[in-house]
Scaffold this motif. Structure first.
Motif, PDB file in Angstrom:
ATOM      1  N   SER A  63       3.263  -3.464   3.179  1.00  0.00           N
ATOM      2  CA  SER A  63       2.163  -3.217   4.106  1.00  0.00           C
ATOM      3  C   SER A  63       0.801  -3.608   3.548  1.00  0.00           C
ATOM      4  N   VAL A  64       0.680  -3.790   2.219  1.00  0.00           N
ATOM      5  CA  VAL A  64      -0.640  -4.090   1.668  1.00  0.00           C
ATOM      6  C   VAL A  64      -0.833  -5.575   1.307  1.00  0.00           C
ATOM      7  N   VAL A  65       0.240  -6.353   1.358  1.00  0.00           N
ATOM      8  CA  VAL A  65       0.118  -7.775   1.026  1.00  0.00           C
ATOM      9  C   VAL A  65      -0.862  -8.453   1.971  1.00  0.00           C
ATOM     10  N   SER A  66      -1.799  -9.240   1.416  1.00  0.00           N
ATOM     11  CA  SER A  66      -2.734  -9.947   2.295  1.00  0.00           C
ATOM     12  C   SER A  66      -2.781 -11.455   2.027  1.00  0.00           C
ATOM     13  N   HIS A  67      -2.606 -11.861   0.773  1.00  0.00           N
ATOM     14  CA  HIS A  67      -2.723 -13.276   0.430  1.00  0.00           C
ATOM     15  C   HIS A  67      -1.646 -13.694  -0.574  1.00  0.00           C
ATOM     16  N   SER A  68      -1.297 -14.977  -0.567  1.00  0.00           N
ATOM     17  CA  SER A  68      -0.436 -15.534  -1.615  1.00  0.00           C
ATOM     18  C   SER A  68      -1.058 -16.817  -2.128  1.00  0.00           C
TER      19      SER A  68
ATOM     20  N   ALA B 271      -3.290  -8.063  -2.764  1.00  0.00           N
ATOM     21  CA  ALA B 271      -3.693  -7.108  -1.731  1.00  0.00           C
ATOM     22  C   ALA B 271      -5.210  -7.033  -1.787  1.00  0.00           C
ATOM     23  N   GLU B 272      -5.830  -6.660  -0.693  1.00  0.00           N
ATOM     24  CA  GLU B 272      -7.296  -6.525  -0.691  1.00  0.00           C
ATOM     25  C   GLU B 272      -7.657  -5.096  -1.037  1.00  0.00           C
TER      26      GLU B 272
ATOM     27  N   LEU C 103      -5.642 -19.576   8.568  1.00  0.00           N
ATOM     28  CA  LEU C 103      -4.709 -18.986   7.603  1.00  0.00           C
ATOM     29  C   LEU C 103      -4.846 -19.613   6.214  1.00  0.00           C
ATOM     30  N   ILE C 104      -5.643 -20.691   6.145  1.00  0.00           N
ATOM     31  CA  ILE C 104      -5.855 -21.356   4.855  1.00  0.00           C
ATOM     32  C   ILE C 104      -7.184 -20.900   4.276  1.00  0.00           C
TER      33      ILE C 104
ATOM     34  N   SER D 207       1.281  -9.085   7.242  1.00  0.00           N
ATOM     35  CA  SER D 207       1.339  -8.774   8.671  1.00  0.00           C
ATOM     36  C   SER D 207       0.086  -9.196   9.443  1.00  0.00           C
ATOM     37  N   ARG D 208      -1.022  -9.390   8.727  1.00  0.00           N
ATOM     38  CA  ARG D 208      -2.243  -9.764   9.454  1.00  0.00           C
ATOM     39  C   ARG D 208      -2.455 -11.279   9.525  1.00  0.00           C
TER      40      ARG D 208
END
Lengths: 618, 237
Positions: free
Chosen positions: B108-113, B220-221, B163-164, B187-188
């Motif tokens: 649930s906290v993943v925001s970027h890769s 995560a942010e 998304l980039i 998820s966002r």
């Protein structure tokens, strides 16, 4: 291309293009990797079907580790590449390779196939071709591997006689190592291929087809089968391990990455079966019964759980309910593994030996579906096939299951059995309905939700070394009539009905009792594109018809012909222990509907006790 | 209940195993390693493990995350040691933390890769490719046809530009080029690097070969900053 070597190309390029690359990785947990430079013998253990099927096979697991336990042998696994992979391989000239090393298997010492069902034969031809190995034994030279085969279908080896260099009949653990010992000596002597095959033929259980000649009568039946050299045994006797106590069982097994058909520990609790069902080839060829002791089984289970991490153990055998002390074994395993949530399953329980107590024991862990095999719909029919169970047995055990909360059961039947009438087919529907009724007798608040009764009706295929080996198979039309009739009779929302493609069963019947003439048909069918015949989407009946037409071989001669009891059968030079005399007497009894008792109680004279010096029964 | 978060690699040896396969690999490794994993209640109890962000088949990673629930305490270093002895080649536990009672799931906290993408393009200089990438990312929008798994793989036009976060050429050598990019994950908003490369291929018309993708980091942010998922919940052990 910018790859350093072929192995990297296979891994990076080929695997990135196929649907399920997980089939070809080869680095699964417990897979064995050796330095090819440090071994003398390289063995490609080939399963002529897709990975998910082959990896579910117990025999392969045993022999893979048995061979790799030998310091100088490196045994690798090979499965039939799925057609998408085959296409990529052929396009880029990649030959069939061992999963572990990714080396091409045409440079190995042995390429061994396990023959589990007849409809995988075209895959054997295809795999040899893909490996770049000549298809026929006579076309191979000293630079080629020896092609060997074993497994249940090897008991009638004749349809493959010109493809396989030698067969190993019966249990492989001992004879395989004996053959390897001969090979070590042969290899260091740098002898000819023939010299090796001659010594191999001296190992009991080994059959080298080219040392036997077959003569035919005008009506195409066999006149004589004989050994062409003096030092070759006239009859080839199957091998059995005399006593399972202390006999080899691996303490680790390969754990696949991808989901396979049977993804669990298979604990082999005994071999053989004493029931004597007359349609069942396994029940005859795997005799005699030999059990493993409970102490040893628990010890093996312990090691396998620790080394694999599996969450389920299946108690595997031909008839698990017949294990002398099943309750004790189950109790020991359940009490040991319940807390670590390891489940138990029984792949083959007979309905009469299935006790309520046992269901309760297993249920402590997890509820899976239950399978019962009444095989036929009426008592008359069950007597003919010597399936010594009655309706009451079935309803009682199914009832016991429903009472403890089960709501999913599978019922296995066969159609097309000898002497069968529509009344017997109707009986299948009747029995299924009684099972449904029994469920509704359980009070609503006590029974499991969502009753589902699956009725599976396969088409009977007469097999060698069974009392029905002389019988014709029902024609495709008759089988389809019976399927349609049953489908109509059984329509009910709680019942799911499955059946087999009768065209496949017909082809299976042809090859099961085939002779040497089928070898050319097989190669022709492969040339016409046949492979993966056991898979609906690839089975091509028309191509098969074409192959038979072009080779001038008549299918009905094999599938639909009633044989005379004194006819020489293509497998008469193979001795499985159970005598032809016994099979004849069982056949005659079957037509009269007479039962033969379970031979655990008292010997019924099948002949297996005379197979080996000192006897093998008990 | 004790919550553990582990960071691990998914190396080349296991890049062809799916998310579901990876789940099974961990379930069995946890058993082999005798980790006191907790089970869900219910009809068919299962181990309480969950992963942060699935990887596509063929993609490797230096930064995958799994959350475990244990029934009794165990030192994170001990878990790491035991699991590394029980996991197949290619999967290595790098680090881990024990989390407090109220933590959010990794997923649930993943925001970027952040990905590193290695490609081969014949006869193309560093400068040429660099300016092409700049032109690519400077577009007002980047429209591609995206498959929608939940709608029978029906194609839908999507703008992936938002998304980039960044896309840069990190280096070139003998036809081999390495691109670094930071993409939205989770998820966002989520962009798979393969999809980005498809769009780039279409934009340039290049014959791109041997694409190798590695996930370098998952973020995560936290307070407006991108942090490692392990730092999000506390300190690395």
């Amino acid at each position: 291309m910018k790859y350093d070597n072929i192995k990297e190309y296979i891994y990076e390029e080929l695997l990135s293009k196929v649907e399920k690359p997980g089939r070809y990785i080869g680095t699964e947990w417990n897979s064995v990797h050796k330095n090819p430079e440090e071994v003398d013998i390289r063995f490609a253990f080939c399963f002529p079907d897709v990975y998910e099927v082959g990896m579910s096979h117990l025999g392969m697991k045993i022999l893979y580790h048995l061979l790799n336990n030998q310091k100088d042998i490196f045994c690798e696994r090979v499965f039939a590449p799925w057609p998408d992979m085959e296409e990529e391989m052929r396009k880029s000239g990649i030959k069939l390779f061992g999963l572990e090393s990714r080396d091409f298997i045409d440079s190995f010492d042995f390429v061994g196939f396990t023959l589990q069902y007849e409809m995988s034969y075209t895959n054997i031809v295809n795999m040899l071709d893909l490996a770049g190995i000549p298809l026929r034994s006579g076309e191979r030279n000293e630079g080629h591997p020896f092609i060997v085969a074993g497994g249940p279908c090897a008991f009638n080896p004749e349809p493959l006689y010109d493809i396989i260099d030698f067969f190993m009949l019966g249990e492989g653990e001992e004879q395989l190592l004996e053959v390897m010992e001969h090979y070590r000596r042969w290899k260091s002597s740098r002898g000819t291929r023939d010299e090796f095959l001659k010594t191999a033929a001296s190992v009991r259980g080994v059959y080298v087809p080219k040392y036997y000649s077959v003569e035919y009568n005008k009506d195409l039946t066999i006149k004589e089968i004989k050994a062409i050299c003096e030092d070759i045994p006239a009859k080839i006797r199957k091998r059995v391990i005399k006593n399972l106590k202390g006999s080899y069982f691996p303490d680790k097994i390969v754990v696949p990455f991808i989901d396979i058909v049977h993804d669990r520990i298979m604990l082999e609790i005994f071999r053989g079966c004493t029931r004597g069902c007359r349609f069942c080839q396994a029940g005859m060829i795997y005799r005699p019964v030999r059990e493993r002791e409970i102490e040893e089984l628990v010890e093996i289970a312990d090691k396998l759980i620790e080394s694999s991490g599996y969450e389920e153990i299946s108690l595997s055998s031909l008839s698990t309910g017949d294990f002398s002390n099943l309750n004790e074994l189950v109790k020991r395993l359940v009490s040991k593994y319940q807390s670590s949530r390891i489940g138990l399953s029984f792949p083959s329980l007979r309905i009469d030996s299935f006790s309520l107590k046992l269901i309760r024991e297993v249920q402590k862990v997890r509820k899976s579906g239950l399978t019962f095999a009444p095989e036929a719909g009426t008592q008359r029919m069950r007597n003919v096939i010597n399936k010594g169970v009655d309706e009451e047995d079935l309803i009682n055990s199914v009832g016991a299951a429903f009472d403890t909360g089960y709501s999913k059961v599978k019922l296995y039947f066969m159609i097309g059995l000898p002497t069968e009438t529509m009344e017997d087919i109707q009986g299948i529907a009747g029995l299924a309905f009684k099972v449904v009724d029994r469920y509704y007798q359980v009070p609503k608040e006590k029974r499991g939700k969502g009753l589902n009764v699956t009725v599976s009706a396969s088409s009977f295929v007469p097999k060698p070394f069974t009392p029905f080996q002389w019988e014709p198979q029902d024609s495709i039309d008759t089988l389809m009539d019976k399927q349609r009739y049953l489908q109509k009779a059984i329509k009910k929302k709680q019942i799911t009905f499955n059946w087999h493609d009768p065209y496949v069963s017909y082809m299976e019947a042809v090859f099961a009792r085939g002779d040497r003439k089928l070898c050319d048909v097989l190669i022709k069918a492969w040339e016409l594109g046949c492979k993966f015949d056991g898979w609906d989407q690839y089975f091509n009946f028309n191509a098969w018809m074409q192959a038979f037409k072009e080779t001038g071989v008549d299918l009905d001669f094999y599938a639909a012909r009633r044989r005379e009891l004194d006819e020489i059968l293509p497998w008469d030079h193979i001795d499985v222990g159970v005598t032809k005399k016994y099979l004849r007497s069982e056949y005659k009894k079957s037509l009269k509907g007479e039962l033969t008792r379970d031979c655990r109680a008292a010997c019924t004279g099948c002949g297996i006790n005379l197979l080996q010096e000192g006897g093998v029964c008990k | 209940m004790i919550g553990i978060r582990l960071k691990f690699t998914k190396g080349s040896e296991v890049k062809y195993i799916s998310h579901l396969d990876l789940m099974r690999v961990f379930q069995r490794a946890l058993r082999r390693a005798s980790i006191p994993i907790s089970y869900s209640s219910g009809f068919n109890p299962h181990q309480e493990i969950s992963f942060a962000a699935p990887l596509s088949l063929g993609v490797t990673s230096n930064a995958e995350y799994v959350d475990l629930k244990l029934t009794e305490p165990m030192d994170v270093r001990e878990i790491r040691r035991r699991l590394n002895n029980s996991l197949p080649e290619g999967i290595r536990i790098l680090a881990g933390i024990e989390m407090g009672g109220n933590h959010k799931s990794a997923m649930s906290v993943v925001s970027h890769s952040r990905y590193s993408i290695e490609i081969y393009i014949e006869n193309l200089s560093y400068c040429e490719l660099k300016s092409k990438i700049e032109a690519f990312t400077a577009q007002k929008d980047i429209r591609i046809m995206k498959k929608q798994p939940k709608k029978g793989f029906e194609l839908k036009e999507t703008d992936i530009k938002p998304l980039i976060v960044s896309m840069k050429l990190a280096g070139s050598k003998e036809g081999k080029h390495t691109i670094d990019c930071l993409l939205l994950s989770g998820s966002r908003g989520n962009l798979k690097p393969e999809l980005l490369m498809e769009a780039f291929k279409e934009f340039t018309g290049y014959d791109i070969q041997k694409i190798k993708i590695n996930r370098e980091q998952v973020y995560a942010e936290k307070n407006g900053k991108l942090v490692d998922l392990l730092e999000y919940e506390g300190f690395q052990a």
